[in-house]
Design an enzyme around this catalytic site. Structure first.
Site, PDB file in Angstrom:
ATOM      1  N   LYS A 177      -4.114   2.755  -3.114  1.00 32.18           N
ATOM      2  CA  LYS A 177      -5.566   2.943  -2.906  1.00 32.18           C
ATOM      3  C   LYS A 177      -5.816   4.285  -2.224  1.00 32.18           C
ATOM      4  O   LYS A 177      -5.247   4.614  -1.221  1.00 32.18           O
ATOM      5  CB  LYS A 177      -6.133   1.828  -2.034  1.00 32.18           C
ATOM      6  CG  LYS A 177      -7.621   1.934  -1.805  1.00 32.18           C
ATOM      7  CD  LYS A 177      -8.144   0.693  -1.123  1.00 32.18           C
ATOM      8  CE  LYS A 177      -7.710   0.620   0.327  1.00 32.18           C
ATOM      9  NZ  LYS A 177      -8.326   1.644   1.166  1.00 32.18           N
ATOM     10  N   ASP A 218       0.808  -1.221   0.000  1.00 38.08           N
ATOM     11  CA  ASP A 218       0.000   0.000   0.000  1.00 38.08           C
ATOM     12  C   ASP A 218       0.839   1.267   0.000  1.00 38.08           C
ATOM     13  O   ASP A 218       2.021   1.246   0.256  1.00 38.08           O
ATOM     14  CB  ASP A 218      -0.834   0.028   1.284  1.00 38.08           C
ATOM     15  CG  ASP A 218      -2.148  -0.704   1.097  1.00 38.08           C
ATOM     16  OD1 ASP A 218      -2.434  -1.115  -0.031  1.00 38.08           O
ATOM     17  OD2 ASP A 218      -2.878  -0.837   2.094  1.00 38.08           O
ATOM     18  N   MET A 257      -7.178   9.070   9.894  1.00 36.20           N
ATOM     19  CA  MET A 257      -7.763   9.659   8.681  1.00 36.20           C
ATOM     20  C   MET A 257      -8.598  10.891   9.008  1.00 36.20           C
ATOM     21  O   MET A 257      -9.656  11.127   8.415  1.00 36.20           O
ATOM     22  CB  MET A 257      -8.649   8.625   7.952  1.00 36.20           C
ATOM     23  CG  MET A 257      -7.902   7.388   7.514  1.00 36.20           C
ATOM     24  SD  MET A 257      -8.966   6.079   6.916  1.00 36.20           S
ATOM     25  CE  MET A 257      -9.525   5.333   8.440  1.00 36.20           C
TER      26      MET A 257
HETATM   27  N1  SAH Z   1      -3.688   0.266   9.182  1.00 43.71           N
HETATM   28  C1  SAH Z   1      -3.070   1.525   9.488  1.00 43.71           C
HETATM   29  C2  SAH Z   1      -4.038   2.681   9.378  1.00 43.71           C
HETATM   30  C3  SAH Z   1      -4.598   2.893   8.006  1.00 43.71           C
HETATM   31  S1  SAH Z   1      -5.687   4.231   7.922  1.00 43.71           S
HETATM   32  C4  SAH Z   1      -2.444   1.473  10.869  1.00 43.71           C
HETATM   33  O1  SAH Z   1      -2.661   0.527  11.616  1.00 43.71           O
HETATM   34  O2  SAH Z   1      -1.689   2.383  11.200  1.00 43.71           O
HETATM   35  C5  SAH Z   1      -4.611   5.518   7.403  1.00 43.71           C
HETATM   36  C6  SAH Z   1      -4.395   6.503   8.521  1.00 43.71           C
HETATM   37  O3  SAH Z   1      -3.399   6.038   9.403  1.00 43.71           O
HETATM   38  C7  SAH Z   1      -3.893   7.851   8.082  1.00 43.71           C
HETATM   39  O4  SAH Z   1      -4.929   8.660   7.605  1.00 43.71           O
HETATM   40  C8  SAH Z   1      -3.328   8.385   9.358  1.00 43.71           C
HETATM   41  O5  SAH Z   1      -4.345   8.835  10.220  1.00 43.71           O
HETATM   42  C9  SAH Z   1      -2.732   7.132   9.970  1.00 43.71           C
HETATM   43  N2  SAH Z   1      -1.306   7.020   9.682  1.00 43.71           N
HETATM   44  C10 SAH Z   1      -0.680   6.076   8.979  1.00 43.71           C
HETATM   45  N3  SAH Z   1       0.652   6.277   8.970  1.00 43.71           N
HETATM   46  C11 SAH Z   1       0.869   7.385   9.692  1.00 43.71           C
HETATM   47  C12 SAH Z   1       2.033   8.109  10.069  1.00 43.71           C
HETATM   48  N4  SAH Z   1       3.266   7.736   9.694  1.00 43.71           N
HETATM   49  N5  SAH Z   1       1.871   9.219  10.828  1.00 43.71           N
HETATM   50  C13 SAH Z   1       0.664   9.608  11.240  1.00 43.71           C
HETATM   51  N6  SAH Z   1      -0.461   8.959  10.906  1.00 43.71           N
HETATM   52  C14 SAH Z   1      -0.366   7.866  10.149  1.00 43.71           C
END
Ligand code: SAH
Length: 506
Positions: free
Chosen positions: A63, A41, A178
Site C-alpha cells: 500500500k 505490508d 511519514m
Molecule cells: N505502524 C508503523 C508506522 C507506519 S507509518 C509503526 O508503528 O512504526 C510509516 C512510517 O513509519 C514511515 O513513513 C516512517 O516514518 C516510519 N518508519 C517505519 N519503519 C521505519 C524505519 N525502519 N526507520 C525509520 N522510520 C520508519
C-alpha cells in the site's frame, strides 16, 4: 440458536516491529508459525516470513500513496474475504499495527463483519528509531512529554488535524512519522508558528537495520542537510532537545555495523550465520550454494544401527551429519538411547552443540576443529588401535580422516549419511549489489561452497567490486586461492564465530 454457515476465522493484527526481523514480539512470532494466511505490508521485513509454514498463503500488499498501489479499501475487503477462508489469519504490519498504521480501520471492518480479532502490539518505529540512534525521548532532565505526529498533513492549513500552534510551544520531543515528503514544510510551519529555528532536530532512516543513517542538525537546516545526505523514507524525524547528540548512539558502534556480508552455506546454516551477523550490526545477504540431502534409507539405517553396538567410538564430522542422523532415528521411533555406552567424537564445537540438542555430549573433541586434529585426538586419547570406529559423515568430505584412522590401525565402519548438492543462489540480486559496490565481504565455510559460488558468480566481477573474502579455515582458504583470489581474513577457530572475529579484526 442458528449456526453461522460460513466458517469465520480469527484475524490477528500483528505488529512486525520497526525493521530488524527479531524485534517482533514472542506472541507475534508464535502466531506467524500458526498462521494459515499472512497478509503483510511493505515495511515488514520479509525475513519474518521464514516463520510461516510452507503451506500457508502469503499475500503482499504494498500500500502506497502513489498510483497503482493497493488501496486501503481493497485491503479491508481482502481481510474479510480471507478471514472466511482461513482459521488463523495474520495481518502483519510494520512497527505497531495501530500506530499510524490504519489498524483501527481494519479492526472496525472486522468487528462490523462479526469476525473475531486480536491486536498484537509491536515496537513502533518512532520509539525504536530514537533508541537505536541514542535519542532519549523522555529523559526527564530535558523532555517530560513526547508527541507522535503524522507528517502527511503539513500542507493544507484548513484540513489539518494537527495543532501546529501547540506543537510550536511543545517543550518535550516531537516525533514525526511519514515526514520525509514534507520535511521542509514541517520545519517552516513550526518556525512560522513560533518554534525556534535553533531547536535540535534529527532524522533517522532505515532505523534498526544495518543501513540505518542518522542526520542531526538544527530545525531550520534539517531539510537541507537531509537532501544533501540523500536521506529519504522510511525515516523518523525528531525535534526537541532529545535530538541533540547524546553520545549514546550504541548501534553504530557494533563491530559489523554498516557491513554487508554474503553467506554461502545451505539455507539452515545461512539463517544461523545471518543471525550472528545481525547481532553484530551487519547485513547478511543469503546466497545458498548447497543443499543438504539425506543419503540414508531405512534398510541401510537399520543395518547401521545394528553395527553401532559393535563399535567403540562413533564419529560425527559436522552438525548436519548429527541432525540428519537424529532425524532418521526419530522417524524410526528411536532416540539417543541407541548409543548405549558407545563413545562419541565430534570434530568441533558446532557438532558438539548439535549433539547436545539431543542430550548427548561428545567424549572427544579436538582443540583445533579439523579432521586431522580429530584423528590425532582419537589416536592419542581414545586408544583406538584395533578398535572399531564408525564414521558418520558427508559423501563429499575429504578422505583424510579415514586414511589417518586406517593408518592408526583402526577397523573402520560407517556411512555417508548426507551429501551437499549444488544450489542456485539469487544471482541477479548479488550481481547487482556487486556492481553497485555495496557488498563488503564474501564468506566461505567449505571448499564446496567456494566451488559452487564461483560457478555462479564471475571472479572478475568479484575482483572489480572491491569485496573482501573470508574463510573459515585453511582448507577452504586453499580452495579460494586455487581460483586466483586472495583471502583477506581467515578464522583462527574454525567456526562461523571465528570467521566473524577474523573479519572484525581486518
Ligand atoms: N505502524 C508503523 C508506522 C507506519 S507509518 C509503526 O508503528 O512504526 C510509516 C512510517 O513509519 C514511515 O513513513 C516512517 O516514518 C516510519 N518508519 C517505519 N519503519 C521505519 C524505519 N525502519 N526507520 C525509520 N522510520 C520508519
Amino acid at each position: 440458536m442458528a449456526r453461522k454457515e460460513k466458517k469465520l476465522g480469527r484475524v490477528y493484527l500483528v505488529g512486525a516491529g520497526p525493521g530488524r526481523a527479531d524485534l517482533i514480539t514472542v506472541r507475534g512470532a508464535k502466531l506467524l508459525k500458526q498462521a494459515d494466511c499472512v497478509i503483510y505490508d511493505k515495511l515488514v521485513n520479509p525475513a519474518l516470513l521464514r516463520y510461516v509454514r510452507e503451506d500457508a498463503e502469503i499475500i503482499h500488499t504494498p500500500k502506497r500513496v502513489s498510483e497503482g498501489s493497493v488501496s486501503q479499501g481493497s485491503i479491508n475487503e481482502l481481510l474479510v474475504e480471507k478471514a472466511g477462508e482461513h482459521d488463523v489469519l495474520v495481518r502483519l504490519k510494520g512497527g505497531d499495527p495501530c500506530m499510524f498504521g490504519r489498524g483501527a480501520e481494519e479492526a472496525e471492518i472486522l468487528s462490523g463483519s462479526s469476525i473475531e480479532f486480536e491486536i498484537v502490539p509491536g515496537i513502533t518505529a518512532g520509539v525504536a528509531a530514537c533508541e537505536y540512534a541514542g535519542v532519549m525521548l523522555t529523559d526527564r532532565r530535558y523532555s517530560s512529554e513526547a508527541a507522535f505526529v503524522t507528517g502527511r498533513e503539513a500542507e493544507g492549513k484548513q484540513s489539518s488535524g494537527i495543532d501546529w500552534p501547540l506543537l510550536a510551544k511543545w517543550r518535550g520531543s516531537i516525533i514525526f512519522y511519514m515526514g520525509m515528503g514534507n520535511l521542509e514544510k514541517i520545519a517552516e510551519r513550526l518556525i512560522d508558528e513560533g518554534l525556534s529555528g535553533d531547536t535540535a532536530a534529527a532524522v533517522i532512516q532505515n532505523a534498526t537495520l544495518p543501513n540505518q543513517r542518522v542526520v542531526r542538525s538544527l530545525l531550520r537546516d534539517i531539510a537541507k542537510q537531509c537532501k544533501r545526505a540523500g536521506i529519504g523514507a522510511p525515516a523518523i524525524v525528531v525535534i526537541g532537545k532529545a535530538a541533540k547528540d547524546s553520545g549514546l548512539e550504541w548501534f553504530r558502534r557494533l563491530p559489523l555495523f554498516g557491513k554487508s556480508i554474503v553467506v554461502t552455506r545451505d539455507a539452515t546454516g545461512n539463517a544461523e550465520f545471518a543471525e550472528k551477523i545481525t547481532e553484530r550490526g551487519g547485513e547478511a545477504l543469503s546466497f545458498p550454494t548447497i543443499k543438504i540431502k539425506s543419503l540414508t534409507d531405512e534398510d541401510k539405517f537399520t543395518g547401521l544401527l545394528k553395527r553401532l553396538w559393535e563399535c567403540e567410538v562413533v564419529v560425527f564430522t559436522s552438525a548436519n551429519g548429527v541432525r540428519i542422523f537424529f532425524d532418521f532415528l526419530s522417524r524410526m521411533g528411536k532416540d539417543s538411547r541407541v548409543f548405549g555406552n558407545v563413545e562419541i567424537a565430534a570434530v568441533g564445537l558446532p557438532t558438539m552443540r548439535a549433539l547436545m540438542d539431543y542430550g548427548l555430549r561428545a567424549d572427544y573433541m579436538p582443540a583445533e576443529f579439523t579432521t586431522k586434529a580429530l584423528a590425532q585426538e582419537l589416536i592419542n586419547k581414545a586408544n583406538i588401535k584395533g578398535k572399531r570406529v564408525m564414521l558418520l559423515r558427508s559423501a563429499i568430505a575429504s578422505d583424510e580422516l579415514p586414511r589417518l584412522l586406517l593408518e592408526a590401525g583402526v577397523q573402520l565402519d560407517g556411512a555417508e549419511v548426507y551429501t551437499a548438492v549444488r544450489h542456485t543462489g539469487p544471482v541477479e540480486m548479488l550481481e547487482q549489489r556487486l556492481r553497485e559496490k555495496s557488498v563488503h565481504w564474501l564468506t566461505f565455510t567449505s571448499p564446496s561452497t567456494v566451488e559452487n559460488f564461483f560457478e555462479q558468480i564471475d571472479t572478475v566481477l568479484v575482483k572489480s567490486a572491491g569485496v573482501r573474502i573470508a574463510s573459515i579455515g585453511p582448507v577452504t582458504a586453499d580452495a579460494i586461492r586455487k581460483i586466483g583470489l586472495t583471502v583477506d581474513a581467515e578464522a583462527k577457530e574454525y567456526t562461523t564465530d571465528g570467521l566473524l572475529k577474523a573479519i572484525e579484526q581486518v
